[in-house]
Design an enzyme around this catalytic site. Structure first.
Site, PDB file in Angstrom:
ATOM      1  CG  LEU A   1      -1.758   1.396   1.497  1.00 34.25           C
ATOM      2  CD1 LEU A   1      -2.961   1.183   0.438  1.00 34.25           C
ATOM      3  CD2 LEU A   1      -2.493   1.244   2.763  1.00 34.25           C
ATOM      4  CE1 TYR A   2       0.974   2.847   4.834  1.00 36.34           C
ATOM      5  CE2 TYR A   2       2.423   1.293   5.763  1.00 36.34           C
ATOM      6  CZ  TYR A   2       1.363   2.185   5.972  1.00 36.34           C
ATOM      7  OH  TYR A   2       0.632   2.077   6.935  1.00 36.34           O
ATOM      8  NE  ARG A   3       8.694   0.626  -1.121  1.00 35.11           N
ATOM      9  CZ  ARG A   3       9.573   1.254  -0.347  1.00 35.11           C
ATOM     10  NH1 ARG A   3       9.579   2.515  -0.036  1.00 35.11           N
ATOM     11  NH2 ARG A   3      10.904   0.515  -0.058  1.00 35.11           N
TER      12      ARG A   3
END
Ligand code: COA
Length: 187
Positions: free
Chosen positions: A147-149
């Site tokens: 998600l963060y990437r």
């Protein structure tokens, strides 16, 4: 499912539910959850506090996320500041929003709830950068890392140890606002 913005008192009213979601999502022991309860209750009064939640049609909390302006004197900020060099501090900490918590109940995961919460939180956040910490993990195998990437977060510090926690963490960051977010993160 309904995504809502929460004021500080909204979160305090639902603190039991928030702690339950947090415990389920992270698999933490009840003792540790009680400590977090105290922290979360105090976080809502910090400058720049923003919070979102996802409610089921019955009004149950399926997920939540919150953050605030990261400033000197806050424990997390001071730990990260101490680990960065001067250019890093200037780049990341001068006008920074910290995403403190972002969790979705396991039963509700994998349907875009986390992405919608993160998008809404960052859209409301004040600051020119955003930072968060997440346990080190296999990036491909971890839902949080993926998600963060997708949201364009890059490495600020890796294999970082906070005092009192035996796990290694990564500090990830990106610039705000979110306008430059890649299309694939727009679920
Ligand atoms: C990390 C976390 C917040 C992400 O929330 P989530 O709701 O599971 O995340 P999303 O559903 O937005 O994204 C997860 C997957 O669903 C997919 N997805 C997005 N929208 C979808 C939809 N409408 N239908 C089906 N799948 C969808 C995403 O592409 C993503 O795929 P991937 O994981 O294979 O890369 C959540 O999994 C969680 O609470 N995990 C445990 C606690 C944790 O790690 N928190 C972060 C600590 S720093």
């Amino acid at each position: 499912m309904r995504l809502v913005a929460w004021q500080p008192d909204d979160l305090l009213r639902r603190l039991d539910d928030v702690i339950a979601v947090y415990g389920e999502a992270m698999g933490y022991r009840p003792e540790l959850l009680q400590t977090r309860r105290g922290y979360i209750g105090s976080h809502v009064r910090r400058p720049g506090f923003r919070a979102v939640a996802t409610l089921t049609p019955e009004g149950k909390v399926a997920g939540f996320g919150y953050g605030y302006t990261s400033i000197a004197g806050q424990w997390w900020h001071d730990q990260v500041r101490a680990a960065l060099d001067e250019p890093g501090r200037r780049q990341w900490l001068g006008d920074c929003f910290e995403v403190v918590e972002l969790h979705v109940r396991p039963v509700a995961q994998g349907h875009g709830v986390g992405a919608r919460q993160l998008r809404a939180l960052l859209a409301m956040a004040k600051g020119s950068t955003v930072l968060l910490s997440t346990p080190e993990a296999d990036e491909q195998a971890s839902r949080a890392w993926r998600l963060y990437r997708r949201f364009g977060f890059t490495d600020v510090l890796r294999h970082f140890w906070f005092p009192g926690d035996e796990r290694a963490f990564a500090i990830l960051g990106r610039e705000l606002p979110l306008a430059s977010l890649p299309e694939e993160a727009r679920s």
